[in-house]
Design an enzyme around this catalytic site. Structure first.
Site, mmCIF file in Angstrom:
data_model
loop_
_atom_site.group_PDB
_atom_site.id
_atom_site.type_symbol
_atom_site.label_atom_id
_atom_site.label_comp_id
_atom_site.label_asym_id
_atom_site.label_seq_id
_atom_site.Cartn_x
_atom_site.Cartn_y
_atom_site.Cartn_z
ATOM 1 N N GLU A 215 0.847 -1.194 0.000
ATOM 2 C CA GLU A 215 0.000 0.000 0.000
ATOM 3 C C GLU A 215 0.880 1.240 0.000
ATOM 4 O OE1 GLU A 215 -3.121 0.062 2.879
ATOM 5 O OE2 GLU A 215 -3.136 -2.111 3.071
ATOM 6 N N ARG B 254 11.137 0.951 8.929
ATOM 7 C CA ARG B 254 10.917 0.210 10.180
ATOM 8 C C ARG B 254 10.046 -1.016 9.919
ATOM 9 N NH1 ARG B 254 5.633 1.040 11.859
ATOM 10 N NH2 ARG B 254 4.640 2.900 11.040
HETATM 11 MG MG MG Z 1 -5.658 1.708 0.913
#
Ligand code: MG
Ligand code: ADP
Length: 165
Positions: free
Chosen positions: A79, A104
């Site tokens: 994403e 991270r």
């Molecule tokens: Mg989304």
């Protein structure tokens, strides 16, 4: 990570409606075909890099690679939050990205506020890191100006070839 920088592109698909947009941090989802091509050394977590929608400008981005709850956490999801304010959604358009570095690992948060402030500090870190000359030069990589930005041309085969360039 040996595989970075990692170039890929694909059509923006609908996510799981987890309300990222309501948090002020919309994340554009890649289809499974793109996720499945990720090299095995690309772990889950937060990455930074460059992104462009269609033939648009290249912007800084942060990307979350996580376990996809839709597939009972057996598959990854990718994403991308593009650090830019768009006038409209861009579902169905081709998103081209280069992942440049790792920020991270994934983690869970006690509150929504804690999550939002972590993402905002990821965004600040991405902005700073990407201004370094070695990363800035990827912004103008030929990958972002090549012609194959139509949804039909953004095939999975192409994704694997691009990285050998
Ligand atoms: Mg989304
Ligand atoms: P979904 O669950 O469908 O991914 P989100 O709430 O995460 O929904 O919103 C993602 C959508 O918002 C993207 O697919 C894109 O069309 C749109 N969008 C608008 N601005 C941005 C941005 N700056 N970065 C990423 N996506 C954006």
């Amino acid at each position: 990570m040996k595989s970075l920088p990692y170039f890929c592109r694909g059509e923006v698909v609908r996510g799981f409606g987890r309300g990222s947009k309501e948090l002020g941090i919309p994340t554009a989802n890649f289809p499974d075909s793109v996720v499945e091509h990720l090299p095995s050394d690309v772990n889950t977590g937060i990455y930074y890099g460059w992104a462009c929608v269609g033939h648009g400008d290249v912007h800084k981005m942060v990307m979350s690679i996580g376990w996809n709850p839709y597939y009972k956490n057996s598959k990854k999801s990718m994403e991308t939050h593009v650090i830019h304010t768009f006038k409209e959604d861009f579902y169905g358009e081709v998103l081209s990205v280069v992942m440049v570095g790792y920020i991270r690992p994934e983690r869970s948060f006690d509150s929504l506020d804690a999550l939002i402030s972590a993402i905002n500090s990821d965004i600040e870190e991405a902005k700073l890191k990407l201004d370094q000359p070695e990363f800035l030069k990827l912004k103008t990589d030929n990958f972002f100006s090549s012609s194959s930005h139509s949804p039909s041309a953004a095939t999975t085969a192409e994704n694997s070839i691009i990285n050998g360039h």
